[in-house]
Design an enzyme around this catalytic site. Structure first.
Site, mmCIF file in Angstrom:
data_model
loop_
_atom_site.group_PDB
_atom_site.id
_atom_site.type_symbol
_atom_site.label_atom_id
_atom_site.label_comp_id
_atom_site.label_asym_id
_atom_site.label_seq_id
_atom_site.Cartn_x
_atom_site.Cartn_y
_atom_site.Cartn_z
ATOM 1 N N HIS A 160 0.819 -1.227 0.000
ATOM 2 C CA HIS A 160 0.000 0.000 0.000
ATOM 3 C C HIS A 160 0.847 1.269 0.000
ATOM 4 O O HIS A 160 0.299 2.367 -0.175
ATOM 5 C CB HIS A 160 -0.937 0.029 1.212
ATOM 6 C CG HIS A 160 -1.952 -1.073 1.208
ATOM 7 N ND1 HIS A 160 -2.838 -1.259 0.168
ATOM 8 C CD2 HIS A 160 -2.216 -2.063 2.113
ATOM 9 C CE1 HIS A 160 -3.604 -2.316 0.431
ATOM 10 N NE2 HIS A 160 -3.240 -2.819 1.600
ATOM 11 N N ASP A 196 -2.438 -10.523 -2.690
ATOM 12 C CA ASP A 196 -3.050 -10.125 -1.416
ATOM 13 C C ASP A 196 -4.539 -9.792 -1.657
ATOM 14 O O ASP A 196 -4.906 -9.339 -2.740
ATOM 15 C CB ASP A 196 -2.314 -8.890 -0.890
ATOM 16 C CG ASP A 196 -2.738 -8.478 0.512
ATOM 17 O OD1 ASP A 196 -1.998 -8.791 1.461
ATOM 18 O OD2 ASP A 196 -3.800 -7.831 0.657
ATOM 19 N N HIS A 198 -6.135 -7.322 -0.613
ATOM 20 C CA HIS A 198 -6.318 -5.886 -0.835
ATOM 21 C C HIS A 198 -5.529 -5.419 -2.064
ATOM 22 O O HIS A 198 -4.395 -5.866 -2.280
ATOM 23 C CB HIS A 198 -5.842 -5.108 0.395
ATOM 24 C CG HIS A 198 -6.522 -5.529 1.670
ATOM 25 N ND1 HIS A 198 -5.978 -6.460 2.529
ATOM 26 C CD2 HIS A 198 -7.704 -5.144 2.200
ATOM 27 C CE1 HIS A 198 -6.810 -6.632 3.560
ATOM 28 N NE2 HIS A 198 -7.862 -5.848 3.385
ATOM 29 N N ASP A 285 -4.275 -13.123 3.006
ATOM 30 C CA ASP A 285 -5.559 -12.710 3.584
ATOM 31 C C ASP A 285 -6.733 -13.024 2.655
ATOM 32 O O ASP A 285 -7.870 -12.623 2.922
ATOM 33 C CB ASP A 285 -5.546 -11.233 3.999
ATOM 34 C CG ASP A 285 -4.884 -10.324 2.997
ATOM 35 O OD1 ASP A 285 -4.584 -10.773 1.873
ATOM 36 O OD2 ASP A 285 -4.671 -9.139 3.333
HETATM 37 C C1 OKP Z 1 -2.957 -4.433 4.535
HETATM 38 B B1 OKP Z 1 -2.593 -5.545 3.571
HETATM 39 C C2 OKP Z 1 -9.202 -2.687 10.363
HETATM 40 C C3 OKP Z 1 -8.984 -1.752 9.196
HETATM 41 C C4 OKP Z 1 -8.131 -2.422 8.168
HETATM 42 C C5 OKP Z 1 -6.398 -1.650 6.643
HETATM 43 C C6 OKP Z 1 -6.193 -2.897 5.880
HETATM 44 C C7 OKP Z 1 -4.754 -2.982 5.447
HETATM 45 C C8 OKP Z 1 -4.428 -4.301 4.795
HETATM 46 N N1 OKP Z 1 -9.225 -1.967 11.578
HETATM 47 N N2 OKP Z 1 -7.714 -1.489 7.158
HETATM 48 O O1 OKP Z 1 -3.031 -5.374 2.254
HETATM 49 O O2 OKP Z 1 -2.944 -6.863 3.999
HETATM 50 ZN ZN ZN Z 2 -4.138 -7.377 2.499
#
Ligand code: OKP
Ligand code: ZN
Length: 343
Positions: A160, A196, A198, A285
């Protein structure tokens, strides 16, 4: 396959994050890297080596140099201004506020150099970030020197992080830096495949204008999934980079059958691009049990992912990204890597 691991990751610990309506303990915890290391070791995948000493030169070419300086200074600025706890931003220069007024106050600098409240600093954050980055570059070097593959247990993750912004648990973009290192080492074309859950908005942004690094993402549809503001299917790159970005957003609830078809599309695109070497942003994830994500892959699916990546027939650098079902994370990582080695 060699795995690169540094115990310094554990210095990034004890931070909180903004949840929906609550401030809560971070999901991106040190146990993640430790369980991955333990499973890689138990599975006998190969030697576990420390990162070699790495300068920040690659980081300064992928990121704005003032951003790298900020990451190094943030905790010191935060405590110098009298704050403690997790250093979190609270104001962002979003439209229509001014994007040209670089502030002096750390509370505002945190917003200047981030896109969300998801990348807090604690005392050990920068040391962990540097080790995470050095591990990714070391894995790239191992592959550049002739190994078929290498794995970096990078923590914190990186995909990110953009050219001058942190966010989503990420500070330096480890996978982008690994890709650049491979280019600097003589690879003509590098493909980054981000699996991933995300969307890897930082990696996309960094290579948006470039035709020498192909970026493919398979991820939760940004209409409903983080990071929301990038990752749609119509984002294909610009200029030299036009056609060198591929987004494959999928709806929440997607299972392996559908996800695997997207992986096949991404792999075919990488084959067409004729990449010399591949960097995999390895987020786990996508797992059905992940507490913050919404795909339905199961542990038995991950070896098949690894086998498909092996069939690309290219040297491959695996860089750890997300994966928050900590108990299953080690086994799922080993699933991908062993599937690759058997494939
Ligand atoms: C990072 B990676 C939960 C909010 C989550 C951020 C997600 C980041 C993911 N309190 N927001 O891509 O695994
Ligand atoms: Zn992620």
């Amino acid at each position: 396959m060699k795995t690169v691991f540094s115990p310094l990751h554990a210095l990034h610990a004890g931070h909180v994050e903004l949840g929906a309506g609550v401030i809560e303990p971070g999901y991106e915890v040190p146990e993640r890297a430790d369980i991955v290391r333990a499973h890689v070791s138990a599975a006998g995948l190969g030697p576990i080596v420390p990162p070699t000493s790495q300068s920040l030169d690659v980081a300064r070419s992928i990121h704005a140099s003032d951003y790298v300086d900020f990451l190094a200074d943030a905790w010191n600025l935060w405590t110098t201004e009298g704050y403690s706890g997790s250093a979190l931003p609270m104001v962002w220069p979003t439209r229509p506020l001014r994007g040209d007024l670089r502030p002096r106050a750390i509370r505002a600098l945190l917003g200047w150099y981030s896109f969300d409240g998801g990348a807090p600093f604690v005392a050990g954050t920068w040391d962990a970030v540097r080790a995470s980055y050095a591990s990714a570059l070391t894995a790239a070097d191992i592959v550049a020197h002739g190994d078929r593959a290498a794995f970096s247990i990078s923590r914190p993750p990186g995909h990110h992080a953009g050219r001058r912004m942190a966010g989503g648990y990420c500070y330096l973009n480890n996978a982008a830096c690994a890709a650049q290192r491979l280019r600097d080492g003589g690879a003509t074309r590098v493909a980054v495949l981000d699996v991933d859950f995300h969307h890897g908005n930082g990696t996309q942004e960094i290579f948006w204008h470039r035709g020498d690094v192909f970026v493919a993402n398979i991820h939760g549809d940004p209409a409903s999934e983080y990071p929301f503001f990038l990752g749609a299917a119509d984002e294909i790159g610009v200029g030299e980079g036009e056609g060198a970005n591929l987004n494959l957003p999928l709806p929440p609830g997607t299972d392996f059958t559908v996800w695997n078809a997207a992986l096949e599309s991404a792999c075919r695109a990488i084959e067409q691009f004729r990449a010399d070497v591949i960097v995999v942003s390895l987020g786990l994830d996508t797992f059905v049990g992940d507490p913050i994500s919404h795909f339905r892959l199961e542990s038995q699916d991950y070896p098949r992912v690894g086998a498909r990546l092996a069939a690309l027939g290219r040297p491959t650098v695996f860089v750890l990204e997300g994966g928050y079902a900590v108990d299953a994370l080690g086994a799922n990582v080993v699933g991908v890597l062993s599937g690759f080695l058997d494939g």
